[in-house]
Design an enzyme around this catalytic site. Sequence first.
Site, PDB file in Angstrom:
ATOM      1  N   ALA A  33      50.008  77.718   9.846  1.00 12.73           N
ATOM      2  CA  ALA A  33      50.132  76.480   9.222  1.00 12.73           C
ATOM      3  C   ALA A  33      50.260  75.635   8.674  1.00 12.73           C
ATOM      4  O   ALA A  33      49.107  75.187   8.832  1.00 12.73           O
ATOM      5  CB  ALA A  33      52.129  76.686  10.117  1.00 12.73           C
ATOM      6  N   ASN A  34      50.932  75.052   8.006  1.00 13.32           N
ATOM      7  CA  ASN A  34      50.447  73.349   7.739  1.00 13.32           C
ATOM      8  C   ASN A  34      51.422  72.335   7.497  1.00 13.32           C
ATOM      9  O   ASN A  34      52.580  72.700   7.686  1.00 13.32           O
ATOM     10  CB  ASN A  34      49.033  73.691   6.408  1.00 13.32           C
ATOM     11  CG  ASN A  34      50.085  73.770   5.627  1.00 13.32           C
ATOM     12  OD1 ASN A  34      50.990  73.284   5.003  1.00 13.32           O
ATOM     13  ND2 ASN A  34      50.378  75.641   4.805  1.00 13.32           N
ATOM     14  N   ARG A  35      51.227  71.094   7.210  1.00 16.74           N
ATOM     15  CA  ARG A  35      51.589  70.921   7.261  1.00 16.74           C
ATOM     16  C   ARG A  35      53.318  70.210   6.376  1.00 16.74           C
ATOM     17  O   ARG A  35      53.803  68.863   6.083  1.00 16.74           O
ATOM     18  CB  ARG A  35      51.686  68.661   7.261  1.00 16.74           C
ATOM     19  CG  ARG A  35      50.657  68.776   8.714  1.00 16.74           C
ATOM     20  CD  ARG A  35      50.158  67.138   8.731  1.00 16.74           C
ATOM     21  NE  ARG A  35      49.051  66.710   9.533  1.00 16.74           N
ATOM     22  CZ  ARG A  35      49.288  66.590  10.628  1.00 16.74           C
ATOM     23  NH1 ARG A  35      50.764  66.311  11.013  1.00 16.74           N
ATOM     24  NH2 ARG A  35      48.853  66.499  11.515  1.00 16.74           N
TER      25      ARG A  35
END
Length: 226
Positions: A33-35
């Site tokens: 995932a990412n932020r």
Amino acid sequence: PFVKPEDGPLSGRHVLVTAGPTHEPIDPVRYIANRSSGQQGFAIAAAAAQLGAQVTLVAGPVNLPTPPGVDRVDVESAREMQEAVKRALPADVAIMVAAVADWRTKDVATSKLKKRGSAPPVLMLTENPDILATVGATPALKPKLLVGFAAETDKVIEHAQEKRKRKGADWIVANDVSFDARGRSVMGGKSNTVHIVTAQGVEHLPEMPKDMVAMALVERIAHALV
Ligand code: CTP
Ligand code: CA
């Protein structure tokens, strides 16, 4: 209650927005995932609806309520997002705000990877399709105004201009996602500092709450369409 204006500057227009991160599965319980929180994209969808547009919001996994007057399609992975975008087109405007994962795992394990009895797994990655570039390169899909975002940590404007040309976008909204002096990222934060990069030049907007950035951008989009 929210009543969509019938005489707003975007009335009669279909606006497609992508927002949030994508999740790329590793096994049934894990993902990459990412932020991205989705806040900027959701604010843009809300602002477009407030100006009278019919809005389709293709959302990655986020924890946010659907803005009033917006049609939402939830997806998980980049490939699902691409399919949902193709189904939602045609549109007058597409604003690709999503932080699409650049890579996915080559093979998704069908059972949970176990810690004991083997070495740590090596993840083999492969590149995801570029949704913005695909739309930008396909005349049958391309909206009247195609807007991308670019999250950068250095040479923000140069990278944005290069992306604008490479992906066939009309505008790129560049934002600096470096950590701030306190080590916090704008990704997940409440405000944003953006630069609107077009073929004509660059407009620098001051730091503002994400909903004000959204309205400023959507007003400029409405103006550009007339
Ligand atoms: N984008 C997309 N599909 C992808 C990757 C990016 O549609 N697989 C879109 C994003 O939604 C955004 C724009 O492309 O509107 C720029 O994304 P960005 O991650 O900054 O560009 P990349 O080409 O992935 O370059 P980088 O190596 O800097 O991540
Ligand atoms: Ca990327």
